[in-house]
Design an enzyme around this catalytic site. Sequence first.
Site, PDB file in Angstrom:
ATOM      1  N   SER A 193     -13.531 -13.096  -2.006  1.00 31.19           N
ATOM      2  CA  SER A 193     -13.280 -13.318  -0.580  1.00 31.19           C
ATOM      3  C   SER A 193     -14.480 -12.980   0.299  1.00 31.19           C
ATOM      4  O   SER A 193     -14.362 -12.962   1.508  1.00 31.19           O
ATOM      5  CB  SER A 193     -12.070 -12.490  -0.134  1.00 31.19           C
ATOM      6  OG  SER A 193     -12.314 -11.114  -0.294  1.00 31.19           O
ATOM      7  N   GLY A 252       2.682   4.546   1.253  1.00 30.35           N
ATOM      8  CA  GLY A 252       3.161   5.030   2.538  1.00 30.35           C
ATOM      9  C   GLY A 252       3.858   4.014   3.409  1.00 30.35           C
ATOM     10  O   GLY A 252       4.147   4.299   4.567  1.00 30.35           O
ATOM     11  N   VAL A 253       4.155   2.805   2.871  1.00 35.18           N
ATOM     12  CA  VAL A 253       4.820   1.799   3.707  1.00 35.18           C
ATOM     13  C   VAL A 253       6.328   1.790   3.496  1.00 35.18           C
ATOM     14  O   VAL A 253       7.022   0.945   4.059  1.00 35.18           O
ATOM     15  CB  VAL A 253       4.241   0.389   3.453  1.00 35.18           C
ATOM     16  CG1 VAL A 253       2.790   0.317   3.876  1.00 35.18           C
ATOM     17  CG2 VAL A 253       4.402  -0.014   1.994  1.00 35.18           C
ATOM     18  N   THR A 310       9.469   3.454  -1.818  1.00 30.21           N
ATOM     19  CA  THR A 310      10.380   4.345  -2.534  1.00 30.21           C
ATOM     20  C   THR A 310      11.589   4.710  -1.690  1.00 30.21           C
ATOM     21  O   THR A 310      12.739   4.682  -2.156  1.00 30.21           O
ATOM     22  CB  THR A 310       9.631   5.621  -2.969  1.00 30.21           C
ATOM     23  OG1 THR A 310       8.507   5.251  -3.772  1.00 30.21           O
ATOM     24  CG2 THR A 310      10.539   6.529  -3.768  1.00 30.21           C
ATOM     25  N   PRO A 370       0.830  -1.213   0.000  1.00 29.95           N
ATOM     26  CA  PRO A 370       0.000   0.000   0.000  1.00 29.95           C
ATOM     27  C   PRO A 370       0.862   1.260   0.000  1.00 29.95           C
ATOM     28  O   PRO A 370       2.060   1.216   0.309  1.00 29.95           O
ATOM     29  CB  PRO A 370      -0.787  -0.124   1.314  1.00 29.95           C
ATOM     30  CG  PRO A 370      -0.599  -1.524   1.777  1.00 29.95           C
ATOM     31  CD  PRO A 370       0.693  -1.996   1.227  1.00 29.95           C
ATOM     32  N   LYS A 408      -5.760  -7.917   5.566  1.00 29.39           N
ATOM     33  CA  LYS A 408      -7.135  -7.980   6.059  1.00 29.39           C
ATOM     34  C   LYS A 408      -7.170  -8.100   7.579  1.00 29.39           C
ATOM     35  O   LYS A 408      -7.973  -7.425   8.248  1.00 29.39           O
ATOM     36  CB  LYS A 408      -7.856  -9.169   5.422  1.00 29.39           C
ATOM     37  CG  LYS A 408      -8.015  -9.074   3.912  1.00 29.39           C
ATOM     38  CD  LYS A 408      -8.639 -10.338   3.357  1.00 29.39           C
ATOM     39  CE  LYS A 408      -8.788 -10.252   1.841  1.00 29.39           C
ATOM     40  NZ  LYS A 408      -9.359 -11.486   1.276  1.00 29.39           N
TER      41      LYS A 408
END
Length: 768
Positions: free
Chosen positions: A675, A355-356, A359, A353, A718
């Site tokens: 799912s 912001g983890v 980069t 995702p 999840k």
Amino acid sequence: MAEIRTLPLLPLRGMMVFPYMMIHLDVGRTRSMAALEQAMVDDREIMLTAQLDAEVDEPKMENLYTVGTVAEIRQIVKMPGESVRVLVEGQHRAIIKAYRETENYAEVDIEEYKDRIDTSMGMEALNRAVVHEFEEWVKLSKKIPPETLVSVAIIDDAGRLADLIASHLNLKLETRQELLAAIDIKARLEKLYEVLARELEILQLEQKIGRKVRKQMDKIQKDYYLREQIKAIREELGDKDGKTADIEEARRKLAEGDYPEQVQKTVEKEINRLDGMSSMNAENNVIRNYIDWLLDLPWRKQSEDTVDIGEAQKVLDHDHYGLKKVKDRILDYLAVHQLAKDKSAPILCLVGPPGVGKTSLASSVARATGREFVRASLGGVRDEAEIRGHRRTYIGAMPGRIIEGIRNVGTCNPVFLLDEVDKLSMDYRGDPSAALLEVLDPAQNSTFSDHFIELPFDLSKVMWIVTANNLSNIPRALRDRMEIIQLSSYTEIEKREIAKRYLVARQREQNGLKAKDIHFGAGVIDKIIENYTREAGVRELERVIGQVCRKAARRLVEGEEAPIKVTKKNLTDFLGKVKYLDPKGRKKPQVGVVSGMAWTEVGGTLLPTEVSVLKGKGKLILTGQLGDVMQESAQAGLTYIRSRSDKLKLPEDFYEKEDIHIHLPEGAIPKDGPSAGITMATAMISALTNRKVRSDVAMTGEITLRGTVLPIGGLKEKVLAAYREGMKTIILPKDNERDIEDIPESVREKLEFVPVESMDQVLKTALM
């Protein structure tokens, strides 16, 4: 006093007439000419008013401005054809009160207004101000003779003064109409002063631009003269066209540099072509540019890799908290490279995702390995030439982003980051993802060919790091060439550590604060994470911490003593009301409401599922922007329920007399994926049997017609989302039990995991 009169109407296209203004008008419309004839029969007066839209041929009242000018016809002259030219002189303003169509022309009832002479000091001052601005405008514009100023300056009537000045200005019709509609003389003069001031400002800006252009032209002429002198001097010295210096410099670079044999031959050939070519040839600059690129590329120049595994690990641990798998893979590569230096560098694809830290991790890898770092963002790229470059037959041709990045960084073995590879597009100019196949294929990239360079360049020594949010958006062929490493959402514990180690210090520095200026109290970071952010990464967390720092900086500037203390009690003073309330303990068991779990590009999320049973004809209603896969899952769940109606103690014909409505809130957001099968089936069974569902249970899994629970993907994301929402029990497919170990231990120990193989086990756990 105003009086009501009836006059013929002459509509004007794209123009208007002020009082005291004498002007020629060309009239060609039949009804307008009839109005002129009627005016000549009466007392030679006619009502002039402008059209709102000049394209309308037969204007009605709704197509006309209501304020116009009563004018006196001075002369009518017939022109060749059907038109006439009429000389009119404006008399005074009038407002149209009524409009009537006669057989041949239109006539209007008007209320006339004649200006009163105001000799007050305020009006005199306003008069002088307007005259002064008009004088400045005349001096700058030079569009009307200075003698006009004399005729204007001697006018005592303020209204007439305003109208005469306005008639000389080249204004838009809308602005001229506003001046005409200003019945009050003071308001008219004030509006005119405003218009004159704006026109003066525009004229001054035009003059400034003109001076700048003239100055640039003078510089160009001077430069041309000097170049011609230099050219003459060089010719006297035997240099025909001034190319010798460039050619000698290129040959010097070629002799001193370390270039492959094929590059040397190509450069020599291009230098010889340039040497024998006239400087006026259009291809001259193209060849020079091509030679510069060939000589600037680091064909064999490499940076020395760091071989100290311990130092590399310290760098990675210092820059990033967690991310154990990625760090282990980098260290594995360094160990292998130390033993086999000639092997190809890996191609890593970091998927997770926003912001983890995908980069920023790449730049840390460059520091850890001692290599140079270069980044190219691929988001929105749709032209194949962005990757492979343009052919030199095009004007302004340039190499692609790969070769450009290699030249800018100056080594042939940098860490090269290809950011947002899942955001690539394609159109008629080609498919850039297909062009990347050669770049990222270890079997091909040793001879990568750019359309501009047209010589094979070795990219096998480059350490490629690719980032993406959604693995499914990467073409299969491209994905096959990369080693996929999943980066999951951060837990609250990881976010707290990242904030304390990196984010607070960085935001403090960016907002001009020192460590002694602000103090975050115990539990403040946890409260920010819990009540002000909902995200997989830490970008929003950093923005919120930055907001706190900005508020603290303002307090310091306003005189408050340091340190500014931020506590859980006063946090709302810095950030306002909480955005997200603590979900724990707020939910109650309900009939037909189940918490499903879903995966998105920005991390995991809870998927509330609601079911209502209504009297009807057996319809299955699905709402909430559900995709094909979820609709099929709902159908499969209903079939399973019908097959088990005896065991569930449901009437045999329940599906014929009742409508089942399945709704997933946030209907504006499209939802799809395999799912939510057991989630929708559990919600339907709960609604049909009127049994409540536990509020602390979240579930994920696909269902078959016989009630078997099939495995799913993205379990870690999840589960972290369910944990953030305060869930206590997680129902998951039995085949996903092996994925539980990927979930952080701090989260695992606070949750109960229930692996299931059939819907019977799901219902046993979920229903009360």
